[in-house]
Design an enzyme around this catalytic site. Sequence first.
Site, PDB file in Angstrom:
ATOM      1  N   SER A  71      42.522  38.134  36.856  1.00 22.46           N
ATOM      2  CA  SER A  71      41.929  38.272  35.532  1.00 22.46           C
ATOM      3  C   SER A  71      40.599  37.525  35.456  1.00 22.46           C
ATOM      4  O   SER A  71      39.662  37.862  36.168  1.00 22.46           O
ATOM      5  CB  SER A  71      42.931  37.796  34.472  1.00 22.46           C
ATOM      6  OG  SER A  71      42.521  38.159  33.182  1.00 22.46           O
TER       7      SER A  71
ATOM      8  N   HIS B  16      48.485  44.395  32.912  1.00 24.00           N
ATOM      9  CA  HIS B  16      47.744  43.170  33.199  1.00 24.00           C
ATOM     10  C   HIS B  16      48.753  42.038  33.421  1.00 24.00           C
ATOM     11  O   HIS B  16      49.805  41.983  32.792  1.00 24.00           O
ATOM     12  CB  HIS B  16      46.846  42.837  32.005  1.00 24.00           C
ATOM     13  CG  HIS B  16      45.826  41.790  32.284  1.00 24.00           C
ATOM     14  ND1 HIS B  16      44.620  42.072  32.870  1.00 24.00           N
ATOM     15  CD2 HIS B  16      45.825  40.446  32.048  1.00 24.00           C
ATOM     16  CE1 HIS B  16      43.911  40.972  32.985  1.00 24.00           C
ATOM     17  NE2 HIS B  16      44.635  39.961  32.503  1.00 24.00           N
TER      18      HIS B  16
ATOM     19  N   ASP C 238      46.396  48.527  31.538  1.00 27.30           N
ATOM     20  CA  ASP C 238      45.577  47.330  31.347  1.00 27.30           C
ATOM     21  C   ASP C 238      44.267  47.705  30.668  1.00 27.30           C
ATOM     22  O   ASP C 238      43.567  48.615  31.134  1.00 27.30           O
ATOM     23  CB  ASP C 238      45.305  46.697  32.714  1.00 27.30           C
ATOM     24  CG  ASP C 238      44.524  45.395  32.636  1.00 27.30           C
ATOM     25  OD1 ASP C 238      44.181  44.951  31.527  1.00 27.30           O
ATOM     26  OD2 ASP C 238      44.271  44.807  33.708  1.00 27.30           O
TER      27      ASP C 238
END
Length: 353
Positions: A198, A324, A294
């Site tokens: 991320s 995610h 995501d």
Amino acid sequence: MNPRLDSLLRGTVTAVQTNALTPLYALPTAVRRRLAGAPIQIDGNTLDPELQLLLRVQALLPRRTKSDAATARAHLKTLCNLVSGHPRELQRVTDLTVRGADGQLGARLYVPRDAGRGLLVFLHGGGWVVGDLDTHDALCRALAADAGIQVLSVDYRLAPEAPAPTAAEDAIAAFTWAVDHAEDLGADPSLVAVGGDSAGGNLAAVVAQQCVRRDLPRPALQVLLYPALDLVSRRPSRDLFGEGGFILTEADIIWYRDHYTPDPSIRPDPIVSPLLADDLTGLPRTYITTAGFDPLRDEGTEYAEALKAAGVEVTHHPHPSLTHGHSHLQTLPGLTRQAHEALTTHLRQTLNS
């Protein structure tokens, strides 16, 4: 939802809060599928039923808003403890310090029993605002154990106390420190990679780019797990998955962005938005994952294609049924575990050659 099943799910949530996820995923597969509910299909992808069940549990847990950074950090630690499972045993786990952009940073070195000469400098996710060595401890242990490489997790400075580009400069300094001290750590300087999930994937991409631009030692590999790559533009996946409870929300993205880059003028700079760099030639080979559910999916896919167009060797795993944050869920049965195995196999083959 059948009332009896709903009651069972709520009872399981209570057990989950007390004993992590073991009671939930010890249920028979058929029961888990019924608890998860009808399949969720969006944009041609079907959500992994094991993840769908986890999202149902999350929806029943007490809701917490990101009122301030301290509260958000505490909440992430709670969630990571929930999903981490039993810590993997390694030969050695050592806390140490590494060079940052302005002084020393905390770091943690993970050494598996079968460690080769490869080293992954890992930059944790959490929107540049939350996350630390502890929130990503279980993931780093699993990466080290299953890939047979050392992992050096870096506790870079967080926003809003340290806004952009502080985290990026810390990451660059820590990576170059790792290369300089690779032999001391028992690693080969030519087999030092950089990676993250991320926001950490954002920082890893920045490190790779800036090492080329600044003529610094280049990573042997960049590992970008569902990375955030563009803080300026939005793509269709944010509209498709920014709502609906798929781990990362549109509100989360904006909250993190505003804390990390309170000055909007820096957002187009590649040191914050690496997807906007005008030259990607010369970058190291890349392992990049995206997730079908995501909001960041499309920017990851776009970056993978841009790297390929620039002549970079790219391995892209799209994982269409995952969300995610799935790297933290490698203890779940099914597709999240398969994603972890694909990643660690690649790391083992690339960094232990």
